[in-house]
Design an enzyme around this catalytic site. Sequence first.
Site, short mmCIF file in Angstrom:
data_model
loop_
_atom_site.label_atom_id
_atom_site.label_comp_id
_atom_site.label_asym_id
_atom_site.label_seq_id
_atom_site.Cartn_x
_atom_site.Cartn_y
_atom_site.Cartn_z
N GLY A 1 4.47 82.96 95.14
CA GLY A 1 5.99 83.77 96.30
C GLY A 1 6.86 83.62 94.75
CB THR A 2 9.06 80.24 93.76
OG1 THR A 2 9.07 79.74 95.33
CG2 THR A 2 10.12 80.21 92.89
CG ASN B 1 12.63 83.78 105.16
OD1 ASN B 1 12.86 84.52 104.32
ND2 ASN B 1 12.74 82.15 104.23
CD GLN C 1 6.59 83.76 105.63
OE1 GLN C 1 6.07 83.70 106.65
NE2 GLN C 1 6.89 82.07 105.04
CB SER D 1 2.50 83.09 98.33
OG SER D 1 2.70 81.85 98.52
CG HIS E 1 1.56 77.56 100.36
ND1 HIS E 1 2.15 77.14 100.96
CD2 HIS E 1 2.20 78.85 98.61
CE1 HIS E 1 3.64 77.46 100.73
NE2 HIS E 1 3.43 78.74 99.86
CB THR F 1 -5.48 77.67 81.49
OG1 THR F 1 -5.25 77.88 79.80
CG2 THR F 1 -7.65 78.00 81.68
CB CYS G 1 11.33 77.54 100.08
SG CYS G 1 9.64 77.90 100.31
N1 PLP Z 1 9.13 84.71 99.50
C1 PLP Z 1 8.78 84.44 100.66
C2 PLP Z 1 9.54 85.33 101.99
C3 PLP Z 1 8.73 82.78 101.59
O1 PLP Z 1 9.01 82.35 102.74
C4 PLP Z 1 8.24 81.85 100.25
C5 PLP Z 1 7.78 80.62 100.89
O2 PLP Z 1 8.02 80.28 102.26
C6 PLP Z 1 8.27 82.55 98.97
C7 PLP Z 1 9.18 83.53 98.52
C8 PLP Z 1 8.49 81.54 97.96
O3 PLP Z 1 6.77 81.55 97.79
P1 PLP Z 1 6.49 79.84 96.65
O4 PLP Z 1 5.71 78.85 98.36
O5 PLP Z 1 4.45 80.56 97.33
O6 PLP Z 1 6.34 79.79 96.13
#
Ligand code: PLP
Length: 400
Positions: A78-79, A161, A191, A211, A213, A249, A337
Site C-alpha cells: 500500500g505504501t 485505518n 483498509q 495491499s 497483507h 523482477t 505503520c
Molecule cells: N494505507 C492505509 C490506509 C493503511 O492502513 C496502510 C497500512 O496500514 C497503508 C496504506 C500501507 O500499506 P502497506 O503496509 O501495504 O505498505
Amino acid sequence: MIKKISNRNIIYLDNAASTPLNKDVINEMLPFIKNDYGNPSSVHEKGRKVKVAIQNSRKRVARLIGANSSEIFFTSGGTESNNLALKGFCEYLRETDEQRNQIIISTIEHDTILETSIFLKKYGFDIKFLDVDSHGIVEPSRFKNLLNEKTGLVSIMLANNEVGTIQPISELAKITHDFDKNIFFHTDAVQGAGKIPIDVRELDVDSLSISSHKIYGPKGVGALYIKKSRKIHPLIHGGGQESSIRSGTENVYGIVGFGKAAEISLKNLKKNFDYLKSSRDYLIKKILSNISGTSLNGSYESRLPNNVNITFLGVNGEELIVELDEHGIEASTGSACSTNKQKSSHVLKAMGLDYEEISGSIRFSLGIQNTKEELDKTVEILSVVIADLRDRSPFKIKYQ
Ligand code: PLP
C-alpha cells in the site's frame, strides 16, 4: 486479578495492522517458493510458467475491485502504491500541465498520503486539506468549494485505518470529474478492500491502492489500479516490468499469494462482512455497557465491519495497550505503520477530540478468525485492566 494468558491463548485484535495468512494462500504460494523459481521475463518454460501465474493473479486482483487486469500494477504494498499514484501523476502533470499544482487531501489520510503530499511541496505543489466532521466523514459540499482551475490531484481514502469511517468516494469523484474531467482522483482502499464491495467503475476513481497483507495474503506486495485512459510516470525505472510502470523482477510468490487472497476475499465477501459486522457490534455494545467512561469514535453507520475504536477516559492508551498485551490481548492505538513515531492521532484530532480523549483511545480491529468467546474474554480483561489503570491514576476520577 485475572490470570495472564500464555502465548497459546493470544487474542489478536489488530487485523487492520496485518492479518494471518490464509492456509489456501500458503498452499498456492508453496510451489513458487520451492520449485517454480523461473524469472517471469525469461522466455523458457520455467519463465513462462511463472508469467502465467502472475497474469492469473492479476485477473484475480482485478476481479476483487471490478477492474480490467491490464489496469492492475503490482507493487511492494500500500505504501508504494500510494507513492506511485501521487508522485507518478504529479510528475506527469509537471510535464503536461504545469499550471495545475494543487493537491487536495483529507485531514485523516494515512501517513503514506500525508507524507507523500508534503514531499511534493518541494516540487511546487500546494496542498489543500479537506476537513472531516466529528464522525470522521468528509462533507461533499465543503469539498466542492476547494476545487478550482489549479486542482490537479485529489486523494481521499475509501476507509480510514484508525476509526474505520467509509467516505462517500463515488460522490466525491463525481463532483471532481463533473467540475473537470482532467483532475486525477486517487483513493487509498488498503483498509476497505476485501471488507466492503469495491467497483472502480462505480466509484469513478482514476487510481486505487490495495495491499495484500490486510486481506490474509503475504506482506510486501500490493497493487495500484490505474484507469486505462489515465497516464502516470513510473518511480522505479529499469527492465520495464509491469508495463514499465514498475520495473524490477516481480515478487512472484507474493503476487501469487495476493491473487489467491483476493480470490478468497471476493468469494467470501458477503459472509465475512456479516460475520465481522455482528462481531463488531457485539464488542462495541459490550464494552460501552460494561465499562463506564467509554465512547465509540467514528461514524457508526458508515464504518468498516471490523473496526472498533474506543475512548477510555482516565487512562493512557499506550499504557492500556501494554497492559492488554501482558494479558494476551493484542490491539493498537491506531496506525501500525506509524507507531514508531509515538505521535498522537491526527485522525482523532481532526475529528475534534480533546487531548484526554485522544490519549485514552485505542483500536480493536477484528478478523474472520476471531470468536465470540475471544470477544467476551477481551471485555472481561479490559474491565479489570481499565479499573486498575484508573485506580493507579493520580486523578482517580470516577466514570459513571
Ligand atoms: N494505507 C492505509 C490506509 C493503511 O492502513 C496502510 C497500512 O496500514 C497503508 C496504506 C500501507 O500499506 P502497506 O503496509 O501495504 O505498505
